[in-house]
Design a protein around this motif. Structure first.
Motif, PDB file in Angstrom:
ATOM      1  N   THR A  15      34.938  21.850  16.120  1.00  0.00           N
ATOM      2  CA  THR A  15      36.221  22.473  15.801  1.00  0.00           C
ATOM      3  C   THR A  15      37.131  22.296  17.013  1.00  0.00           C
ATOM      4  OG1 THR A  15      37.261  24.489  14.973  1.00  0.00           O
ATOM      5  CG2 THR A  15      35.526  24.777  16.601  1.00  0.00           C
ATOM      6  N   ASP A  16      38.344  22.798  16.928  1.00  0.00           N
ATOM      7  CA  ASP A  16      39.250  22.679  18.069  1.00  0.00           C
ATOM      8  C   ASP A  16      38.802  23.674  19.138  1.00  0.00           C
ATOM      9  OD1 ASP A  16      41.289  22.245  19.793  1.00  0.00           O
ATOM     10  OD2 ASP A  16      42.903  22.759  18.409  1.00  0.00           O
ATOM     11  N   VAL A  17      38.086  23.183  20.158  1.00  0.00           N
ATOM     12  CA  VAL A  17      37.508  24.093  21.151  1.00  0.00           C
ATOM     13  C   VAL A  17      38.313  24.126  22.451  1.00  0.00           C
ATOM     14  CG1 VAL A  17      35.117  24.024  20.366  1.00  0.00           C
ATOM     15  CG2 VAL A  17      35.934  22.299  21.978  1.00  0.00           C
ATOM     16  N   VAL A  18      38.216  25.253  23.125  1.00  0.00           N
ATOM     17  CA  VAL A  18      38.793  25.397  24.458  1.00  0.00           C
ATOM     18  C   VAL A  18      37.650  25.724  25.412  1.00  0.00           C
ATOM     19  CG1 VAL A  18      40.429  26.659  25.887  1.00  0.00           C
ATOM     20  CG2 VAL A  18      40.976  26.208  23.488  1.00  0.00           C
ATOM     21  N   PHE A  19      37.601  24.994  26.514  1.00  0.00           N
ATOM     22  CA  PHE A  19      36.555  25.155  27.519  1.00  0.00           C
ATOM     23  C   PHE A  19      37.166  25.904  28.703  1.00  0.00           C
ATOM     24  CE2 PHE A  19      34.096  23.642  31.161  1.00  0.00           C
ATOM     25  CZ  PHE A  19      32.793  23.592  30.667  1.00  0.00           C
ATOM     26  N   TRP A  20      36.560  27.011  29.077  1.00  0.00           N
ATOM     27  CA  TRP A  20      37.080  27.840  30.176  1.00  0.00           C
ATOM     28  C   TRP A  20      36.067  27.817  31.306  1.00  0.00           C
ATOM     29  CZ3 TRP A  20      41.503  31.116  29.027  1.00  0.00           C
ATOM     30  CH2 TRP A  20      41.864  31.151  27.673  1.00  0.00           C
ATOM     31  N   TYR A  21      36.543  27.614  32.508  1.00  0.00           N
ATOM     32  CA  TYR A  21      35.628  27.531  33.645  1.00  0.00           C
ATOM     33  C   TYR A  21      36.080  28.506  34.737  1.00  0.00           C
ATOM     34  CZ  TYR A  21      33.058  25.527  37.614  1.00  0.00           C
ATOM     35  OH  TYR A  21      32.244  25.340  38.708  1.00  0.00           O
ATOM     36  N   THR A  22      35.144  29.358  35.134  1.00  0.00           N
ATOM     37  CA  THR A  22      35.396  30.287  36.234  1.00  0.00           C
ATOM     38  C   THR A  22      34.679  29.782  37.477  1.00  0.00           C
ATOM     39  OG1 THR A  22      35.571  32.160  34.720  1.00  0.00           O
ATOM     40  CG2 THR A  22      35.064  32.670  37.017  1.00  0.00           C
ATOM     41  N   PHE A  23      35.406  29.678  38.567  1.00  0.00           N
ATOM     42  CA  PHE A  23      34.777  29.179  39.793  1.00  0.00           C
ATOM     43  C   PHE A  23      35.202  30.024  40.987  1.00  0.00           C
ATOM     44  CE2 PHE A  23      38.439  26.127  40.696  1.00  0.00           C
ATOM     45  CZ  PHE A  23      39.067  26.258  39.462  1.00  0.00           C
ATOM     46  N   GLY A  24      34.182  30.356  41.785  1.00  0.00           N
ATOM     47  CA  GLY A  24      34.409  31.302  42.880  1.00  0.00           C
ATOM     48  C   GLY A  24      34.123  30.702  44.234  1.00  0.00           C
ATOM     49  N   HIS A  25      34.951  31.096  45.175  1.00  0.00           N
ATOM     50  CA  HIS A  25      34.784  30.676  46.572  1.00  0.00           C
ATOM     51  C   HIS A  25      34.478  31.943  47.374  1.00  0.00           C
ATOM     52  CE1 HIS A  25      35.677  28.621  50.374  1.00  0.00           C
ATOM     53  NE2 HIS A  25      36.501  29.591  50.681  1.00  0.00           N
ATOM     54  N   THR A  26      33.322  31.960  48.021  1.00  0.00           N
ATOM     55  CA  THR A  26      32.949  33.123  48.827  1.00  0.00           C
ATOM     56  C   THR A  26      33.432  32.890  50.250  1.00  0.00           C
ATOM     57  OG1 THR A  26      31.027  33.492  47.432  1.00  0.00           O
ATOM     58  CG2 THR A  26      31.016  34.535  49.614  1.00  0.00           C
ATOM     59  N   HIS A  27      34.304  33.750  50.695  1.00  0.00           N
ATOM     60  CA  HIS A  27      34.925  33.524  51.995  1.00  0.00           C
ATOM     61  C   HIS A  27      34.421  34.550  53.012  1.00  0.00           C
ATOM     62  CE1 HIS A  27      38.920  32.393  54.200  1.00  0.00           C
ATOM     63  NE2 HIS A  27      37.861  32.304  54.975  1.00  0.00           N
ATOM     64  N   ILE A  28      33.490  34.100  53.829  1.00  0.00           N
ATOM     65  CA  ILE A  28      33.025  34.888  54.971  1.00  0.00           C
ATOM     66  C   ILE A  28      33.825  34.325  56.149  1.00  0.00           C
ATOM     67  CG2 ILE A  28      31.027  35.562  56.365  1.00  0.00           C
ATOM     68  CD1 ILE A  28      30.827  36.406  53.395  1.00  0.00           C
ATOM     69  N   PRO A  29      34.848  35.037  56.585  1.00  0.00           N
ATOM     70  CA  PRO A  29      35.792  34.445  57.545  1.00  0.00           C
ATOM     71  C   PRO A  29      35.130  34.043  58.870  1.00  0.00           C
ATOM     72  CG  PRO A  29      36.743  36.369  56.500  1.00  0.00           C
ATOM     73  CD  PRO A  29      35.289  36.353  56.127  1.00  0.00           C
ATOM     74  N   ARG A  30      35.758  33.059  59.512  1.00  0.00           N
ATOM     75  CA  ARG A  30      35.296  32.530  60.799  1.00  0.00           C
ATOM     76  C   ARG A  30      36.438  32.668  61.806  1.00  0.00           C
ATOM     77  NH1 ARG A  30      35.304  26.485  60.068  1.00  0.00           N
ATOM     78  NH2 ARG A  30      37.325  27.012  59.171  1.00  0.00           N
ATOM     79  N   PRO A  31      36.109  32.687  63.078  1.00  0.00           N
ATOM     80  CA  PRO A  31      37.185  32.685  64.069  1.00  0.00           C
ATOM     81  C   PRO A  31      38.105  31.469  63.891  1.00  0.00           C
ATOM     82  CG  PRO A  31      35.106  33.202  65.125  1.00  0.00           C
ATOM     83  CD  PRO A  31      34.783  32.837  63.700  1.00  0.00           C
ATOM     84  N   GLU A  32      37.553  30.366  63.393  1.00  0.00           N
ATOM     85  CA  GLU A  32      38.349  29.149  63.200  1.00  0.00           C
ATOM     86  C   GLU A  32      39.344  29.283  62.046  1.00  0.00           C
ATOM     87  OE1 GLU A  32      35.118  29.320  63.627  1.00  0.00           O
ATOM     88  OE2 GLU A  32      34.499  27.900  65.191  1.00  0.00           O
ATOM     89  N   ASP A  33      39.230  30.348  61.258  1.00  0.00           N
ATOM     90  CA  ASP A  33      40.218  30.593  60.204  1.00  0.00           C
ATOM     91  C   ASP A  33      41.453  31.312  60.755  1.00  0.00           C
ATOM     92  OD1 ASP A  33      38.644  29.484  58.191  1.00  0.00           O
ATOM     93  OD2 ASP A  33      37.678  31.391  57.717  1.00  0.00           O
ATOM     94  N   TYR A  34      41.474  31.506  62.050  1.00  0.00           N
ATOM     95  CA  TYR A  34      42.529  32.269  62.706  1.00  0.00           C
ATOM     96  C   TYR A  34      43.263  31.382  63.708  1.00  0.00           C
ATOM     97  CZ  TYR A  34      44.245  35.389  66.421  1.00  0.00           C
ATOM     98  OH  TYR A  34      44.998  35.999  67.375  1.00  0.00           O
ATOM     99  N   PRO A  35      44.572  31.420  63.861  1.00  0.00           N
ATOM    100  CA  PRO A  35      45.485  32.314  63.151  1.00  0.00           C
ATOM    101  C   PRO A  35      45.915  31.793  61.789  1.00  0.00           C
ATOM    102  CG  PRO A  35      46.694  31.066  64.792  1.00  0.00           C
ATOM    103  CD  PRO A  35      45.253  30.674  64.937  1.00  0.00           C
TER     104      PRO A  35
END
Ligand code: NI
Length: 639
Positions: A580-600
């Motif tokens: 039938t006419d289908v819709v595919f939904w995708y959930t995707f997650g990024h787990t962000h454990i911050p690093r000093p290199e993410d600063y500033p």
């Protein structure tokens, strides 16, 4: 293809015409805000019949909110006929997306609030609010019944050191103003204690970073004959690909009617592709941090937050831009110039083989990809949305996460297990980013089936004497509940979308494979408020039968919602989804454990997925690529 395509987004003139017609309705009182005006897409049947039929009438749909009545409603507008439908009211208490105007007005309301100023003076000894930054944050669904039914924001505040300093590194940790956006006034200021401002500056702007590296030579991309794509209105044509580029206040960049010219056949692949929702839940239980979560699509609007892109900075090479035509909350035309960037990129080797016995070896072809992108700034964070089209039939979606972390202050010597200290007395709480993409496949026609592909080892036995055997097993997904699923590393799980009625050269159903990328499970309990409102995070994959009004994974009005809407609700009906006419939904997650290199400022992190033809073509569709032209001074590109 004739122009305009029925799915092209509203032009500036159409947005203005829609607002003009809205203004003539009795509901359009001075207390009404326009949240969004976008194309009301014609029915699929009409689009598929076009261009053999006259172009369907251009229509718009608008979401409005009356501040005086705290009421949200939806109106459809016939642009040519000059008529509007009666307002369709959202259930009481529904809160539409916060508008860009409300962001600005909310900041002013906080800065002018005597209660906020008193708290600032009490905790920081500061009377001057000119360096205070107020970021509108959605209030979520917390607190008293009254809180849950008002249109609220619960901003986070920061204090710059000077007018151009990065203020996010100086969080005003203990003060949380709560703003009634209908009245546009601070209704209370929550105080959680006093944290000193972190002592160090953290700047990234070119004017404030001394000693920038000097060893970078120019890298120029030249395309002396121009690009290989052509654009008519929003209709893109590149090599064998054809599609329409859409844009709206809520989803931002969208793709429509994606087709591939295969040996003279115009073959449909995707009818519509979009980012429908995202949520960023934070993992710190501290009272001033615990309510932080942001539904950036449904609460802020990815299109509304889109940037004007700049040549040589955001994109390199021969660039064509498209503007985004939106409207501000008072109905004024809001055009975002250069909201969408289109260009080609060299992408290394597409294929190669060296046959040592042949004089012409090696045969190598370079890969070129077409990039369609936009970037949205949601207060401190940036999200770049990149659709890539490849010469071998692949389509890739990639999100680039960058910008500035959402930061908190620490007392001297204080440590938190719920985040990373990234500078003295400055920490970044752990968080996740969950995205949901909606892929309405129309693979050689609307009637498609989704299969889950699991690779499994055979049992040891007579037919598997060396115990080396494994095979890919396809399970057809026939109903919505059965179709709900997760990634599974043990079986290298992928999904395949097939058209059971159209066979390939091998006599199998033509198909496209869905290859997931990086992903995650939510760490918050199912009882956490944000999770109740974000049921789409409960499964990585969902399949639904096409329904024109099922567009957003957390429902139409996730802002301050009590939850339970969207995919989790619709799929409880357990409708049939095979052939039938289908819709595919995708959930995707990024787990962000911050690093000093993410600063500033954070170097981009990447997440996305890939669609790969799998029995759609008879052979490698890029087999017909010619070798690249030799570089200057060389007789052949390869020798
Ligand atoms: Ni993050």
């Amino acid at each position: 293809m004739p122009h305009p395509h029925p799915l092209e987004p509203l032009s500036a003139a159409e947005v203005q015409r829609a607002v003009e017609l809205l203004r003539a309705t009795p509901e359009f009182t001075p207390t009404v805000r326009v949240i969004s005006v976008m194309l009301k897409e014609p029915s699929k049947t009409l689009v598929h019949a076009w261009p053999d039929i006259p172009p369907p009438a251009r229509q718009a749909e608008a979401v409005l909110h009356d501040n005086a009545r705290n009421a949200c409603f939806h109106v459809e507008i016939d642009l040519a006929g000059g008529t509007t439908t009666p307002p369709r009211y959202a259930p009481p208490g529904s809160q539409p997306t916060m508008s860009a105007d409300e962001q600005v007005e909310c900041e002013q309301a906080v800065l002018a609030s005597p209660e906020f100023r008193a708290a600032l003076e009490k905790h920081y000894g500061i009377a001057d609010t000119s360096l205070v930054m107020v970021d509108i944050w959605s209030a979520g669904n917390y607190g008293t019944e009254e809180d849950r039914t008002r249109r609220l924001a619960r901003p986070l505040c920061f204090l710059r050191k000077d007018a151009t300093d990065n203020g996010y590194v100086r969080p005003i940790e203990g003060i949380r103003p709560v703003v009634d956006l209908n009245r546009m006034e601070v209704i209370r200021v929550e105080e959680y204690g006093t944290w000193p401002l972190p002592p160090k500056s953290g700047n990234y702007s070119a004017s404030r970073v001394p000693n920038q590296r000097r060893d970078i030579k120019p890298l120029s991309i030249t395309q002396p004959e121009g690009p290989s794509f052509s654009l008519t209105g929003n209709q893109m044509s590149w090599q064998n690909w054809n599609f329409v580029i859409g844009f709206n206040a809520r989803e931002g960049l969208t793709l429509h009617h994606v087709r591939y010219q295969d040996q003279g056949r115009d073959r449909s692949i995707l009818y519509r592709a979009s980012l429908t929702e995202m949520v960023v839940p934070y993992g710190d239980p501290a009272p001033q941090q615990a309510r932080k979560n942001a539904f950036d699509v449904g609460e802020y609007g990815m299109g509304m937050c889109a940037n004007s892109l700049r040549l040589g900075c955001d994109c390199l090479g021969h660039i064509v831009y498209l503007d985004g035509h939106l409207c501000d909350s008072r109905g004024g035309l809001l055009t975002i110039p250069n909201a969408i960037c289109i260009h080609e990129e060299d992408f290394g080797i597409l294929w190669k083989h060296t046959d040592r016995r042949l004089p012409d070896a090696p045969e190598v072809r370079r890969s070129r990809r077409l990039v369609v992108s936009s970037v949205s700034t949601v207060e401190n964070y940036e999200y770049g949305f990149f659709w890539y089209f490849y010469q071998d039939g692949n389509i890739q979606f990639e999100i680039k996460l960058t910008g500035v972390l959402s930061l908190g202050a620490l007392h001297p010597g204080e440590k938190s297990p719920y985040g990373a200290e990234i500078a003295p007395q400055l920490y970044a709480p752990n968080h996740q980013h969950f995205f949901n993409a909606r892929l309405d496949f129309d693979l050689d026609g609307a009637a498609n089936t989704v299969q889950r592909i699991d690779v499994e080892a055979d049992a040891a036995g007579e037919r598997n004497p060396f115990e080396n055997a494994f095979q890919a097993k396809a399970t057809s997904l026939v109903s919505e509940k059965q179709a709900r699923g997760h990634l599974k590393l043990e079986t290298a799980r992928t999904w395949r979308i097939v058209n059971p009625s159209v066979k390939n050269a091998a006599g199998e159903a033509v198909g496209y494979k869905f290859l997931p990328g990086d992903n995650a499970f939510p760490f918050a309990s199912p009882n956490a408020w944000w999770r109740k409102r974000a049921g789409f995070v409960n499964h990585h994959v969902w399949v639904t039968p096409y329904a024109a009004d099922e567009r957003y994974a957390a429902g139409d009005y996730p802002n301050q919602s009590a939850g339970g809407d969207g995919l989790s609700r619709w799929t409880e009906a357990d409708r049939a989804v095979d052939d039938t006419d289908v819709v595919f939904w995708y959930t995707f997650g990024h787990t962000h454990i911050p690093r000093p290199e993410d600063y500033p400022v954070m170097p981009a992190a990447y997440i996305g997925f890939l669609l790969k033809p799998n029995g759609f073509f008879a052979m490698n569709p890029a087999n017909d690529l010619p070798p690249s032209a030799p570089a200057a001074g060389k007789t052949s590109c390869c020798k």
